[in-house]
Design a protein around this motif. Structure first.
Motif, PDB file in Angstrom:
ATOM      1  N   GLY A   8       0.695  -1.187  -0.086  1.00 31.20           N
ATOM      2  CA  GLY A   8       0.001  -0.032  -0.004  1.00 31.20           C
ATOM      3  C   GLY A   8       0.761   1.347  -0.188  1.00 31.20           C
ATOM      4  N   ARG A  22      -3.833   3.864   0.964  1.00 30.60           N
ATOM      5  CA  ARG A  22      -4.514   3.456  -0.441  1.00 30.60           C
ATOM      6  C   ARG A  22      -3.894   1.990  -0.417  1.00 30.60           C
ATOM      7  N   VAL A  23      -4.638   1.128  -0.790  1.00 28.43           N
ATOM      8  CA  VAL A  23      -3.905  -0.198  -1.057  1.00 28.43           C
ATOM      9  C   VAL A  23      -4.791  -0.779  -2.458  1.00 28.43           C
ATOM     10  N   THR A  24      -4.037  -1.600  -3.191  1.00 26.23           N
ATOM     11  CA  THR A  24      -4.286  -2.359  -4.548  1.00 26.23           C
ATOM     12  C   THR A  24      -5.007  -3.434  -4.089  1.00 26.23           C
ATOM     13  N   ARG A  35      -8.673  -0.535  -6.183  1.00 28.71           N
ATOM     14  CA  ARG A  35      -8.267   0.091  -5.056  1.00 28.71           C
ATOM     15  C   ARG A  35      -9.082   0.556  -4.087  1.00 28.71           C
ATOM     16  N   GLN A  37      -9.208   2.965  -0.483  1.00 28.90           N
ATOM     17  CA  GLN A  37      -8.448   3.909   0.171  1.00 28.90           C
ATOM     18  C   GLN A  37      -9.488   4.523   1.439  1.00 28.90           C
ATOM     19  N   LEU A  50      -4.109   2.061   7.168  1.00 29.13           N
ATOM     20  CA  LEU A  50      -3.286   1.414   6.150  1.00 29.13           C
ATOM     21  C   LEU A  50      -3.111  -0.144   6.491  1.00 29.13           C
ATOM     22  N   LEU A  54      -5.013  -3.336   4.860  1.00 26.90           N
ATOM     23  CA  LEU A  54      -4.101  -4.406   4.230  1.00 26.90           C
ATOM     24  C   LEU A  54      -4.683  -5.725   4.881  1.00 26.90           C
ATOM     25  N   CYS A  57      -7.642  -6.581   2.966  1.00 30.28           N
ATOM     26  CA  CYS A  57      -7.578  -7.124   1.747  1.00 30.28           C
ATOM     27  C   CYS A  57      -7.030  -8.797   1.913  1.00 30.28           C
TER      28      CYS A  57
END
Length: 374
Positions: A8, A22-24, A35, A37, A50, A54, A57
């Motif tokens: 991220g 932000r993370v993908t 994405r 955020q 963050l 994570l 995700c």
């Protein structure tokens, strides 16, 4: 220090005056990045956010993809770009059935038994068949991508097809009754064109005046109408074979000329109320508006009821093909006139036995036997 891929990022948004974490979260089937955020007032808070993103995700990555999710993405990527808007509406209703049967079921947990039960539970055999075809295509794609180690559709049986209703083509007297029962000029003209050309209803409604060549007695099938809700759209023909030139009888051309005169008179009478179409639509309402396939079918059913006939617009296409074959015209000529890709379709589906032809065959056999007995 720059963060490694998958960890991220945190940046400061000057416009909002906040830190953004932000993370993908991977990619969609279309290839687009997913994405997520969240924002905070301080960098310290952003780091905590963050970490939460994570972890979320990671949990989602551990969650198995469901059958319904994968089939939906498969349809979006492999089916939607290749079908018309009206066809995609049918896919959306079919995807709702997929959700009902397989919601929450992991992709790897689908078995032939589960799929067969879903197919068997569908009340409509047509829906059951379409459901199986869609899921089978998606599972074969999943197997090709190594998302599953076997194809769960192997051995699943399609529903027994419903016997097709036999089509009784109308006689010439019945078609005359149908034309007389059509009280609106545009409806009457469309029916006459279908009877004389064998064109599909959507092809007739897609005609423009520039598609009619009065001098050479022919018309060109270049586009069709589609209807999504109340919106009438113009689309390419059904297939390459559907783009064709159709020769016209002189009597139909005379009727077309009279219809054009009526349309011009209506345009002058309507004045500013006339809804002129930039492409010069051939079949239109009394104020120039385009006619959709649903509107045409509704008006056709009313005319058929007034004529005491059980026919549909597509029946006229069958009647045209049967009449030409019965008159001795080459099946290849009929195929090209109807715009079929194969002559087999013309012979197997669009031609029907006529009682008078059967009697003529019997009379011919009588003459053969009489000659043999002499």
């Amino acid at each position: 220090m720059k963060r490694a891929n998958g960890q991220g990022s945190i940046y400061y948004d000057k416009r909002r005056k906040r830190y953004v974490a932000r993370v993908t979260a991977g990619r969609r089937a279309t290839g687009a990045l997913v994405r997520r955020q969240r924002s905070a007032r301080t960098k310290r808070e952003a780091k905590l956010l963050l970490a939460e993103l994570l972890e979320a995700c990671a949990q989602e990555a551990r969650r198995p993809v469901t059958v319904a999710e994968y089939v939906r993405e498969y349809a979006e990527v492999f089916k939607k770009p290749r079908v018309r808007a009206t066809t995609w509406r049918n896919y959306r209703s079919l995807l709702a059935r997929v959700d009902a049967h397989f919601s929450g079921l992991a992709l790897s947990a689908l078995t032939p038994f589960v799929l067969q039960r879903a197919v068997n539970e569908e009340k409509s055999r047509c829906t059951a068949h379409r459901l199986l075809v869609l899921v089978r295509g998606a599972m074969r794609q999943a197997y090709a991508e190594s998302r599953i180690d076997r194809d769960p559709t192997v051995g699943v049986r399609a529903p027994v097809p419903t016997p097709k209703k036999s089509i009784v083509v109308p006689t010439l007297d019945e078609t005359r009754r149908l034309v007389q029962a059509a009280n609106a000029p545009a409806l009457r003209m469309a029916i006459q064109i279908q009877l004389a050309t064998g064109m599909r209803a959507e092809e007739v409604l897609g005609l423009k005046w520039q598609d009619v060549d009065f001098e050479n007695r022919q018309l060109f099938v270049r586009q069709v109408t589609n209807q999504v809700g109340r919106t009438v759209l113009i689309a390419p023909p059904k297939s390459r074979a559907s783009c064709r030139t159709v020769a016209l009888p002189s009597r139909l051309l005379a009727d077309m000329a009279r219809y054009r005169a009526w349309q011009e008179a209506r345009r002058r009478e309507s004045g500013a109320d006339w809804r002129e179409q930039p492409e010069g639509r051939f079949v239109c309402t009394s104020n120039g508006a385009p006619v959709g396939i649903c509107t045409y079918e509704r008006a056709f059913r009313k005319a058929a009821k007034n004529a005491a006939l059980a026919v549909t617009p597509h029946t006229l296409r069958h009647a045209h093909a049967t009449m030409l074959i019965a008159a001795g015209w080459s099946p290849k000529d009929v195929q090209e006139r109807l715009g079929h890709a194969s002559v087999r379709v013309t012979l197997d589906i669009y031609t029907h036995p006529l009682p008078e032809r059967g009697r003529k065959i019997a009379d011919w056999l009588d003459s053969v036997y009489r000659t043999a007995e002499r």
